[in-house]
Scaffold this motif. Structure first.
Motif, PDB file in Angstrom:
ATOM      1  N   GLU A   9     -16.234  -8.066  -0.016  1.00 42.76           N
ATOM      2  CA  GLU A   9     -15.909  -7.036   1.037  1.00 42.76           C
ATOM      3  C   GLU A   9     -14.611  -7.177   1.617  1.00 42.76           C
ATOM      4  O   GLU A   9     -14.250  -8.579   1.956  1.00 42.76           O
ATOM      5  N   THR A  10     -13.788  -6.302   1.702  1.00 39.27           N
ATOM      6  CA  THR A  10     -12.459  -6.539   2.341  1.00 39.27           C
ATOM      7  C   THR A  10     -12.184  -5.175   3.241  1.00 39.27           C
ATOM      8  O   THR A  10     -12.115  -3.938   2.754  1.00 39.27           O
ATOM      9  N   PHE A  11     -11.590  -5.440   4.381  1.00 40.97           N
ATOM     10  CA  PHE A  11     -11.332  -4.353   5.092  1.00 40.97           C
ATOM     11  C   PHE A  11      -9.674  -3.899   4.903  1.00 40.97           C
ATOM     12  O   PHE A  11      -8.858  -4.716   4.853  1.00 40.97           O
ATOM     13  N   LEU A  12      -9.443  -2.709   4.634  1.00 38.60           N
ATOM     14  CA  LEU A  12      -8.232  -2.085   4.501  1.00 38.60           C
ATOM     15  C   LEU A  12      -7.768  -1.096   5.440  1.00 38.60           C
ATOM     16  O   LEU A  12      -8.759  -0.057   5.701  1.00 38.60           O
ATOM     17  N   ALA A  13      -6.663  -1.109   6.202  1.00 41.05           N
ATOM     18  CA  ALA A  13      -6.553  -0.565   7.224  1.00 41.05           C
ATOM     19  C   ALA A  13      -5.793   0.844   6.710  1.00 41.05           C
ATOM     20  O   ALA A  13      -4.704   1.124   7.267  1.00 41.05           O
ATOM     21  N   VAL A  14      -6.534   1.774   5.889  1.00 38.87           N
ATOM     22  CA  VAL A  14      -6.039   3.012   5.294  1.00 38.87           C
ATOM     23  C   VAL A  14      -7.359   3.661   5.259  1.00 38.87           C
ATOM     24  O   VAL A  14      -8.357   3.107   5.127  1.00 38.87           O
ATOM     25  N   GLU A 114      -1.477  -0.969   2.606  1.00 42.13           N
ATOM     26  CA  GLU A 114      -0.935  -0.924   4.194  1.00 42.13           C
ATOM     27  C   GLU A 114       0.467  -0.903   4.266  1.00 42.13           C
ATOM     28  O   GLU A 114       1.062  -0.733   5.337  1.00 42.13           O
ATOM     29  N   ALA A 115       1.264  -1.265   3.146  1.00 35.50           N
ATOM     30  CA  ALA A 115       2.630  -1.287   3.061  1.00 35.50           C
ATOM     31  C   ALA A 115       3.325  -1.977   4.176  1.00 35.50           C
ATOM     32  O   ALA A 115       4.265  -1.304   4.990  1.00 35.50           O
ATOM     33  N   GLY A 116       2.959  -3.024   4.527  1.00 32.25           N
ATOM     34  CA  GLY A 116       3.614  -3.569   5.859  1.00 32.25           C
ATOM     35  C   GLY A 116       3.534  -3.414   7.112  1.00 32.25           C
ATOM     36  O   GLY A 116       3.992  -3.695   8.101  1.00 32.25           O
ATOM     37  N   ARG A 117       2.159  -2.772   7.319  1.00 33.02           N
ATOM     38  CA  ARG A 117       2.025  -2.151   8.600  1.00 33.02           C
ATOM     39  C   ARG A 117       1.527  -3.427   9.310  1.00 33.02           C
ATOM     40  O   ARG A 117       0.738  -4.332   9.135  1.00 33.02           O
ATOM     41  N   PRO A 118       2.181  -3.505  10.714  1.00 26.82           N
ATOM     42  CA  PRO A 118       1.913  -4.720  11.558  1.00 26.82           C
ATOM     43  C   PRO A 118       0.388  -4.790  11.912  1.00 26.82           C
ATOM     44  O   PRO A 118      -0.251  -3.649  12.176  1.00 26.82           O
ATOM     45  N   PRO A 119      -0.175  -5.886  12.139  1.00 23.79           N
ATOM     46  CA  PRO A 119      -1.498  -5.937  12.870  1.00 23.79           C
ATOM     47  C   PRO A 119      -1.547  -5.122  14.053  1.00 23.79           C
ATOM     48  O   PRO A 119      -0.694  -5.322  14.810  1.00 23.79           O
ATOM     49  N   GLY A 120      -2.712  -4.480  14.321  1.00 23.24           N
ATOM     50  CA  GLY A 120      -2.962  -3.859  15.563  1.00 23.24           C
ATOM     51  C   GLY A 120      -2.250  -2.617  15.573  1.00 23.24           C
ATOM     52  O   GLY A 120      -2.596  -1.750  16.399  1.00 23.24           O
ATOM     53  N   VAL A 121      -1.376  -2.095  14.673  1.00 20.87           N
ATOM     54  CA  VAL A 121      -0.940  -0.623  14.375  1.00 20.87           C
ATOM     55  C   VAL A 121      -1.836   0.282  13.608  1.00 20.87           C
ATOM     56  O   VAL A 121      -2.019  -0.414  12.708  1.00 20.87           O
ATOM     57  N   PRO A 122      -2.230   1.185  14.171  1.00 20.88           N
ATOM     58  CA  PRO A 122      -2.946   2.331  13.371  1.00 20.88           C
ATOM     59  C   PRO A 122      -2.251   2.529  12.066  1.00 20.88           C
ATOM     60  O   PRO A 122      -1.152   2.613  12.029  1.00 20.88           O
ATOM     61  N   PRO A 123      -3.291   2.930  11.122  1.00 20.66           N
ATOM     62  CA  PRO A 123      -2.350   3.263   9.920  1.00 20.66           C
ATOM     63  C   PRO A 123      -1.947   4.557   9.863  1.00 20.66           C
ATOM     64  O   PRO A 123      -2.341   5.504  10.441  1.00 20.66           O
TER      65      PRO A 123
END
Length: 126
Positions: A9-14, A114-123
């Motif tokens: 299992e892996t979480f992806l912010a997309v 996630e293309a370099g999305r900083p942690p804590g920033v919505p996708p």
């Protein structure tokens, strides 16, 4: 019970649709699992795919995409056997190899999607 049983299992912010699109083309399957021949028996759209597996392993595999908060929990299941009479040592090596390969696929997609999305920033939504 299959000798090779891998769960990851892996979480992806997309969103799930974005992750589903990464798994949709059969050419992607050959990149992710080059030694396996996959045949879709359940296309669940934005919830993922289920395949029968042949080649280096014989069994089933699934990518289940679960919408969670602002992203997707990618669940990966591989339940298969090595063809022929594999020794316990061969099975253990294959299980470990497939566990590492599963994480390589999911973390590789995480980096790309996630293309370099900083942690804590919505996708970014498509």
């Amino acid at each position: 019970m299959p000798s090779v049983d891998v769960v990851d299992e892996t979480f992806l912010a997309v969103p799930p649709d974005v992750v589903a699109a990464a798994f949709a083309p059969p050419v992607a399957w050959a990149e992710f699992w080059p030694d396996l021949t996959l045949d879709v028996y359940a296309d669940r759209g934005s919830e993922g795919l289920r395949w029968t597996v042949a080649g280096a392993l014989v069994g089933t595999m699934e990518v289940w995409l679960e919408a969670v908060m602002d992203g997707t929990l990618l669940h990966y299941f591989l339940r298969a056997d090595l063809p022929g009479n594999a020794s316990d040592q061969q099975v253990r090596r294959e299980v470990r190899r497939r566990q590492l390969a599963a994480k390589e696929v999911s973390l590789g997609l995480k980096v790309i999607l996630e293309a370099g999305r900083p942690p804590g920033v919505p996708p970014l939504l498509p």
